[in-house]
Design an enzyme around this catalytic site. Sequence first.
Site, PDB file in Angstrom:
ATOM      1  N   PHE A 124       0.859  -1.180   0.000  1.00  0.00           N
ATOM      2  CA  PHE A 124       0.000   0.000   0.000  1.00  0.00           C
ATOM      3  C   PHE A 124       0.894   1.228   0.000  1.00  0.00           C
ATOM      4  O   PHE A 124       1.714   1.406   0.907  1.00  0.00           O
ATOM      5  CB  PHE A 124      -0.924   0.025   1.221  1.00  0.00           C
ATOM      6  CG  PHE A 124      -1.850   1.213   1.227  1.00  0.00           C
ATOM      7  CD1 PHE A 124      -3.033   1.192   0.503  1.00  0.00           C
ATOM      8  CD2 PHE A 124      -1.530   2.355   1.949  1.00  0.00           C
ATOM      9  CE1 PHE A 124      -3.886   2.289   0.490  1.00  0.00           C
ATOM     10  CE2 PHE A 124      -2.381   3.460   1.943  1.00  0.00           C
ATOM     11  CZ  PHE A 124      -3.562   3.420   1.210  1.00  0.00           C
ATOM     12  N   ASP A 209       9.343   2.697   1.206  1.00  0.00           N
ATOM     13  CA  ASP A 209       8.160   3.396   1.695  1.00  0.00           C
ATOM     14  C   ASP A 209       8.109   3.181   3.205  1.00  0.00           C
ATOM     15  O   ASP A 209       7.706   2.121   3.679  1.00  0.00           O
ATOM     16  CB  ASP A 209       6.914   2.821   1.011  1.00  0.00           C
ATOM     17  CG  ASP A 209       5.622   3.455   1.507  1.00  0.00           C
ATOM     18  OD1 ASP A 209       5.621   4.046   2.601  1.00  0.00           O
ATOM     19  OD2 ASP A 209       4.598   3.324   0.808  1.00  0.00           O
ATOM     20  N   LYS A 238       3.070  10.392   7.877  1.00  0.00           N
ATOM     21  CA  LYS A 238       2.406   9.996   9.114  1.00  0.00           C
ATOM     22  C   LYS A 238       3.087  10.594  10.347  1.00  0.00           C
ATOM     23  O   LYS A 238       2.867  11.735  10.683  1.00  0.00           O
ATOM     24  CB  LYS A 238       2.282   8.473   9.194  1.00  0.00           C
ATOM     25  CG  LYS A 238       1.288   7.895   8.176  1.00  0.00           C
ATOM     26  CD  LYS A 238       1.000   6.432   8.433  1.00  0.00           C
ATOM     27  CE  LYS A 238       0.057   5.837   7.406  1.00  0.00           C
ATOM     28  NZ  LYS A 238      -1.326   6.320   7.531  1.00  0.00           N
TER      29      LYS A 238
END
Length: 384
Positions: A124, A209, A238
């Site tokens: 993702f 990532d 985040k």
Amino acid sequence: MPTYARADIVFERGEGPYLYATDGRRFLDFAAGVAVNVLGHANPYLVEALTAQAHKLWHTSNLFRVAGQESLAKRLTAATFADTVFFTNSGAEAWECGAKLIRKYHYEKGDKARTRIITFEQAFHGRTLAAVSAAQQEKLIKGFGPLLDGFDLVPFGDLEAVRNAVTDQTAGICLEPIQGEGGIRAGSVEFLRGLREICDQHGLLLFLDEIQCGMGRTGKLFAHEWAGITPDVMAVAKGIGGGFPLGACLATEKAASGMTAGTHGSTYGGNPLATAVGNAVLDKVLEPGFLDHVQRIGGLLQERLAGLVAENPAVFTGVRGKGLMLGLACGPAVGDVVAKLRANGLLSVPAGDNVVRLLPPLNIGEAEVEEAVAILAKTAKELV
């Protein structure tokens, strides 16, 4: 738009690891805004940093130098493999920057055919068209075709499949060291080191990532450090803003050599408000002992979760992850488990592989671990 299956709760305030709803209920937050609120809610240090900056300057655009952006970039490069940083508003934008950077690197070298990136099943990387094209999960791509070309999907953890996927059009390899949405699936040390070797052998860029698993989440500043490797480019978001929208694409000078003036941009990315909070988050995460605390508390939580699995094998079938990025594999449907935990006062996050993610603030203590485990144990009894 009705794109979210939202829980019927409205939170009006938060304090540390707790959220308080408008109906008076208190929840222990082991979701942390999906690994975002690394210092909990309404952290006084972050509130002070944001408020002080808000009284001075909010936004100027990237047409001018931004002092907070420059200081945060210097600190991030000093603490990591990177030489240079591009700031964004989100993880998806940071990832897009990395994907563009890889293509531009090979283009400027004269290898214009090298445009393809090897990606992994159950990944993702965000919700943009390029990001879902890279991940190719059915739930992400259904109805959004045709997908963007340029991504070659292989099984996660399979070095031989990666080797077989490399062609003279391959530009890079992109992965999450620990897949979050995919079910807290961690790449082994051997896998990560093998990918670095393949990239070195074929002249590819290794693109990590670390949007979810970075910023101290695993007990190192970034998860790849456990394998003793360095990437060429990395997407971060985040936790970097502690709840304020902020992302960053970090890269070596060599990898970013094609990213010259006018090749990429952002109106808001790295604005004074965002970087003021980003610097404050980094102050705390880099404090002596902070990452040691994450490792210790994460180890305690993992140990207690293993005990829950042993006592409730019909409900919890295994523990995954590292530090405070942990997952419980479930017997019942994960949506039912998350809903029951929420009803009992613990917030968590569903993931693939029927796994419930536990992503608390990184500054929780032993008391919060014990409170969470008690709620998990109560919930397990109710789900049998």
